[in-house]
Design a protein around this motif. Structure first.
Motif, PDB file in Angstrom:
ATOM      1  N   ASN A 273       0.820  -1.222   0.000  1.00  0.00           N
ATOM      2  CA  ASN A 273       0.000   0.000   0.000  1.00  0.00           C
ATOM      3  C   ASN A 273       0.852   1.270   0.000  1.00  0.00           C
ATOM      4  O   ASN A 273       0.620   2.183   0.777  1.00  0.00           O
ATOM      5  CB  ASN A 273      -0.950   0.019   1.202  1.00  0.00           C
ATOM      6  CG  ASN A 273      -1.910  -1.145   1.163  1.00  0.00           C
ATOM      7  OD1 ASN A 273      -2.410  -1.509   0.098  1.00  0.00           O
ATOM      8  ND2 ASN A 273      -2.153  -1.756   2.315  1.00  0.00           N
ATOM      9  N   GLY A 274       1.858   1.287  -0.869  1.00  0.00           N
ATOM     10  CA  GLY A 274       2.677   2.496  -1.008  1.00  0.00           C
ATOM     11  C   GLY A 274       3.920   2.518  -0.126  1.00  0.00           C
ATOM     12  O   GLY A 274       4.776   3.379  -0.277  1.00  0.00           O
ATOM     13  N   THR A 275       4.031   1.560   0.792  1.00  0.00           N
ATOM     14  CA  THR A 275       5.242   1.495   1.629  1.00  0.00           C
ATOM     15  C   THR A 275       6.179   0.452   1.034  1.00  0.00           C
ATOM     16  O   THR A 275       5.753  -0.664   0.723  1.00  0.00           O
ATOM     17  CB  THR A 275       4.877   1.086   3.081  1.00  0.00           C
ATOM     18  OG1 THR A 275       3.950   2.040   3.574  1.00  0.00           O
ATOM     19  CG2 THR A 275       6.103   1.051   3.975  1.00  0.00           C
ATOM     20  N   CYS A 276       7.432   0.829   0.866  1.00  0.00           N
ATOM     21  CA  CYS A 276       8.415  -0.090   0.271  1.00  0.00           C
ATOM     22  C   CYS A 276       8.482  -1.385   1.093  1.00  0.00           C
ATOM     23  O   CYS A 276       8.620  -1.345   2.319  1.00  0.00           O
ATOM     24  CB  CYS A 276       9.782   0.598   0.244  1.00  0.00           C
ATOM     25  SG  CYS A 276      11.091  -0.484  -0.361  1.00  0.00           S
ATOM     26  N   SER A 277       8.380  -2.516   0.408  1.00  0.00           N
ATOM     27  CA  SER A 277       8.405  -3.806   1.115  1.00  0.00           C
ATOM     28  C   SER A 277       9.823  -4.336   1.298  1.00  0.00           C
ATOM     29  O   SER A 277      10.012  -5.427   1.827  1.00  0.00           O
ATOM     30  CB  SER A 277       7.579  -4.834   0.328  1.00  0.00           C
ATOM     31  OG  SER A 277       8.218  -5.088  -0.915  1.00  0.00           O
ATOM     32  N   LYS A 278      10.805  -3.569   0.822  1.00  0.00           N
ATOM     33  CA  LYS A 278      12.232  -3.943   0.895  1.00  0.00           C
ATOM     34  C   LYS A 278      12.510  -5.248   0.164  1.00  0.00           C
ATOM     35  O   LYS A 278      13.322  -6.061   0.602  1.00  0.00           O
ATOM     36  CB  LYS A 278      12.697  -4.067   2.350  1.00  0.00           C
ATOM     37  CG  LYS A 278      12.496  -2.812   3.182  1.00  0.00           C
ATOM     38  CD  LYS A 278      13.054  -3.053   4.567  1.00  0.00           C
ATOM     39  CE  LYS A 278      12.700  -1.970   5.541  1.00  0.00           C
ATOM     40  NZ  LYS A 278      13.072  -2.305   6.913  1.00  0.00           N
ATOM     41  N   CYS A 279      11.782  -5.475  -0.929  1.00  0.00           N
ATOM     42  CA  CYS A 279      11.931  -6.749  -1.651  1.00  0.00           C
ATOM     43  C   CYS A 279      13.213  -6.807  -2.489  1.00  0.00           C
ATOM     44  O   CYS A 279      13.648  -7.883  -2.861  1.00  0.00           O
ATOM     45  CB  CYS A 279      10.724  -6.980  -2.548  1.00  0.00           C
ATOM     46  SG  CYS A 279      10.646  -5.819  -3.932  1.00  0.00           S
ATOM     47  N   GLY A 280      13.788  -5.660  -2.806  1.00  0.00           N
ATOM     48  CA  GLY A 280      15.041  -5.635  -3.565  1.00  0.00           C
ATOM     49  C   GLY A 280      14.882  -5.770  -5.069  1.00  0.00           C
ATOM     50  O   GLY A 280      15.876  -5.781  -5.794  1.00  0.00           O
ATOM     51  N   GLU A 281      13.639  -5.842  -5.556  1.00  0.00           N
ATOM     52  CA  GLU A 281      13.421  -6.027  -7.000  1.00  0.00           C
ATOM     53  C   GLU A 281      14.011  -4.883  -7.827  1.00  0.00           C
ATOM     54  O   GLU A 281      14.371  -5.072  -8.973  1.00  0.00           O
ATOM     55  CB  GLU A 281      11.927  -6.158  -7.307  1.00  0.00           C
ATOM     56  CG  GLU A 281      11.298  -7.450  -6.857  1.00  0.00           C
ATOM     57  CD  GLU A 281      11.784  -8.659  -7.653  1.00  0.00           C
ATOM     58  OE1 GLU A 281      12.227  -8.491  -8.791  1.00  0.00           O
ATOM     59  OE2 GLU A 281      11.710  -9.768  -7.111  1.00  0.00           O
TER      60      GLU A 281
ATOM     61  N   ASN B 141      17.256  -9.984   2.302  1.00  0.00           N
ATOM     62  CA  ASN B 141      16.373 -10.251   3.423  1.00  0.00           C
ATOM     63  C   ASN B 141      15.393  -9.083   3.548  1.00  0.00           C
ATOM     64  O   ASN B 141      15.802  -7.927   3.703  1.00  0.00           O
ATOM     65  CB  ASN B 141      17.288 -10.343   4.655  1.00  0.00           C
ATOM     66  CG  ASN B 141      16.556 -10.502   5.946  1.00  0.00           C
ATOM     67  OD1 ASN B 141      15.433 -10.019   6.118  1.00  0.00           O
ATOM     68  ND2 ASN B 141      17.184 -11.178   6.888  1.00  0.00           N
ATOM     69  N   LYS B 142      14.101  -9.387   3.483  1.00  0.00           N
ATOM     70  CA  LYS B 142      13.085  -8.330   3.504  1.00  0.00           C
ATOM     71  C   LYS B 142      13.041  -7.577   4.832  1.00  0.00           C
ATOM     72  O   LYS B 142      12.590  -6.443   4.898  1.00  0.00           O
ATOM     73  CB  LYS B 142      11.701  -8.909   3.218  1.00  0.00           C
ATOM     74  CG  LYS B 142      11.363  -8.963   1.745  1.00  0.00           C
ATOM     75  CD  LYS B 142       9.877  -9.227   1.590  1.00  0.00           C
ATOM     76  CE  LYS B 142       9.489  -9.281   0.143  1.00  0.00           C
ATOM     77  NZ  LYS B 142       8.062  -9.433  -0.047  1.00  0.00           N
ATOM     78  N   GLU B 143      13.489  -8.239   5.905  1.00  0.00           N
ATOM     79  CA  GLU B 143      13.515  -7.551   7.196  1.00  0.00           C
ATOM     80  C   GLU B 143      14.580  -6.469   7.181  1.00  0.00           C
ATOM     81  O   GLU B 143      14.358  -5.338   7.592  1.00  0.00           O
ATOM     82  CB  GLU B 143      13.856  -8.551   8.332  1.00  0.00           C
ATOM     83  CG  GLU B 143      12.783  -9.580   8.630  1.00  0.00           C
ATOM     84  CD  GLU B 143      11.524  -8.937   9.170  1.00  0.00           C
ATOM     85  OE1 GLU B 143      11.641  -8.165  10.126  1.00  0.00           O
ATOM     86  OE2 GLU B 143      10.441  -9.211   8.625  1.00  0.00           O
ATOM     87  N   LYS B 144      15.764  -6.837   6.668  1.00  0.00           N
ATOM     88  CA  LYS B 144      16.900  -5.909   6.718  1.00  0.00           C
ATOM     89  C   LYS B 144      16.956  -4.988   5.506  1.00  0.00           C
ATOM     90  O   LYS B 144      17.410  -3.855   5.603  1.00  0.00           O
ATOM     91  CB  LYS B 144      18.206  -6.710   6.825  1.00  0.00           C
ATOM     92  CG  LYS B 144      18.341  -7.447   8.146  1.00  0.00           C
ATOM     93  CD  LYS B 144      19.677  -8.164   8.221  1.00  0.00           C
ATOM     94  CE  LYS B 144      19.789  -8.970   9.508  1.00  0.00           C
ATOM     95  NZ  LYS B 144      20.773 -10.038   9.404  1.00  0.00           N
TER      96      LYS B 144
END
Ligand code: SF4
Ligand code: SF4
Length: 143
Positions: A23-31, A77-80
């Protein structure tokens, strides 16, 4: 290639047609974290200072098989997320996959950017960190 072409290329390579945000917040997926980024000297200096001060090695130092398509500072890592987040370059601050581009103002802020091979930069910085650690150890032994 102009800096505008480079920024366009970076966005197109990072963007694969989906909104990966929550919803507009970066998920830190690294894509969108590519291996070649448009950086200016200010970006490079900021990254160098940050990794040296905090002794942050890139993933180039730990991987056996290198995924050279992705930025070596993405932790996988999506957390970091990004290992150098506070010192991330302008392109990373400006781009988000849900907005599909960056503004003219932001493009103007990157006028001095040139293509930087993040793997080469990271490997050079990793060596500087090792040198710093060796010097600190030597200093401690000398006391
Ligand atoms: S901006 Fe990049 S890291 Fe963030 S959700 Fe989009 S593709 Fe993933
Ligand atoms: S510096 Fe960080 S945010 Fe930018 S591409 Fe690399 S991992 Fe992604």
């Amino acid at each position: 290639m102009t800096y505008k072409d480079l920024i366009k290329m970076t966005i197109e390579e990072g963007y694969i047609g989906k909104d990966f945000t929550c919803n507009g917040t970066c998920s830190k997926c690294g894509e969108c974290c590519g291996a070649i980024l448009p950086l200016d000297q200010e970006d490079v200096d900021k990254i160098s200072e940050y990794v040296l001060e905090n002794k942050i090695h890139s993933i180039a130092a730990t991987l056996i098989l290198e995924n050279k398509l992705q930025c070596p500072y993405y932790t996988g890592n999506k957390e970091k997320g990004c290992a150098i987040y506070p010192a991330r370059p302008k392109i990373c601050k400006f781009y988000k996959c849900d907005k599909k581009g960056i503004s003219l103002e932001e493009i103007n802020e990157m006028q001095k950017a040139v293509p930087v091979d993040m793997w080469k930069l990271a490997k050079d910085l990793d060596k500087n960190i090792e040198r710093k650690i060796r010097n600190e150890e030597r200093g401690r032994r000398g006391k």
